[in-house]
Enzyme design. Structure first.
Site, PDB file in Angstrom:
ATOM      1  N   HIS A 152      49.112  28.553  18.464  1.00 51.01           N
ATOM      2  CA  HIS A 152      50.000  27.585  17.818  1.00 51.01           C
ATOM      3  C   HIS A 152      49.261  26.314  17.430  1.00 51.01           C
ATOM      4  CE1 HIS A 152      50.353  25.011  21.425  1.00 51.01           C
ATOM      5  NE2 HIS A 152      50.500  26.124  22.140  1.00 51.01           N
ATOM      6  N   CYS A 168      48.343  29.111  26.409  1.00 41.74           N
ATOM      7  CA  CYS A 168      48.376  29.303  24.959  1.00 41.74           C
ATOM      8  C   CYS A 168      47.066  28.830  24.335  1.00 41.74           C
ATOM      9  CB  CYS A 168      49.540  28.525  24.338  1.00 41.74           C
ATOM     10  SG  CYS A 168      51.162  29.225  24.703  1.00 41.74           S
TER      11      CYS A 168
END
Length: 197
Positions: A152, A168
């Site tokens: 992301h 992440c």
């Protein structure tokens, strides 16, 4: 006796200062996620973390994403022994992982719902945050398999090249938008913790 009282008073004051400082440090938010902070679009990455085409030897087919946690780079394999290399932020120690997954979903300006485990570690986080410039997921998100992890964007470009996330992989917003446009749902993603020999 007066000196003893002064020393005792000074010791108690110093001890309370140390305890107060320790408590305040323990209560400081994790600098990896700052909901509401608007990314500085003028932030300049160090050359090491800037997007570039590099020579890259692999047996993976073009279009595959290879993430090297140790190097803090994401590679999008291209034909002819090359790859587009992006600088990334990765999981802090204890939150790094490896595996083989596929991109199962893609979203522009995604909403963010921190998982319960993250809320437990960082109770100051919102339970839900709509997508937008202040959202820690940034401009794009690509969801990895059935995990809670994503590739992301970020509202903290200064964290690229660091180990700060809860697992992440983050890119600056321009880079994640570029990658997002290049890869479809179903793209193979190889996550490696150690460099290849």
């Amino acid at each position: 006796m007066t000196d003893y009282r002064r020393l005792t008073g000074a010791f108690i004051t110093a001890l309370s200062l140390v305890l107060t400082t320790s408590y305040a440090s323990a209560q400081q938010p994790d600098r990896g996620d700052e909901p509401g902070l608007i990314a500085d679009d003028g932030y300049q990455l160090e050359p090491e973390w800037q997007k570039q085409v590099v020579y890259f030897r692999t047996t993976e087919t073009p279009g595959t994403i290879i993430i090297s946690t140790a190097e803090r780079h994401l590679y999008l394999v291209q034909p002819g022994g090359r790859a587009i290399r992006y600088g990334i932020g990765v999981g802090r120690d204890g939150f790094q992982w490896q595996g083989l997954v596929n991109i199962t979903n893609k979203k522009e300006w995604p909403d963010w719902t921190p998982p319960p485990e993250m809320i437990q570690r960082q109770p100051y986080l919102p339970r839900f945050m709509a997508g937008g410039p202040g959202n820690p997921l940034g401009a794009r998100a690509m969801y990895l398999g059935t995990t809670v992890y994503r590739i992301h964007g970020t509202n903290r470009p200064d964290t690229i090249g660091t180990k700060v996330s809860s697992g992440c992989f983050r890119l600056v917003n321009n880079d994640v938008a570029d990658l997002y446009d290049r890869v479809p749902v179903g793209t193979k993603v190889v996550i490696r913790q150690k460099p290849e020999l």
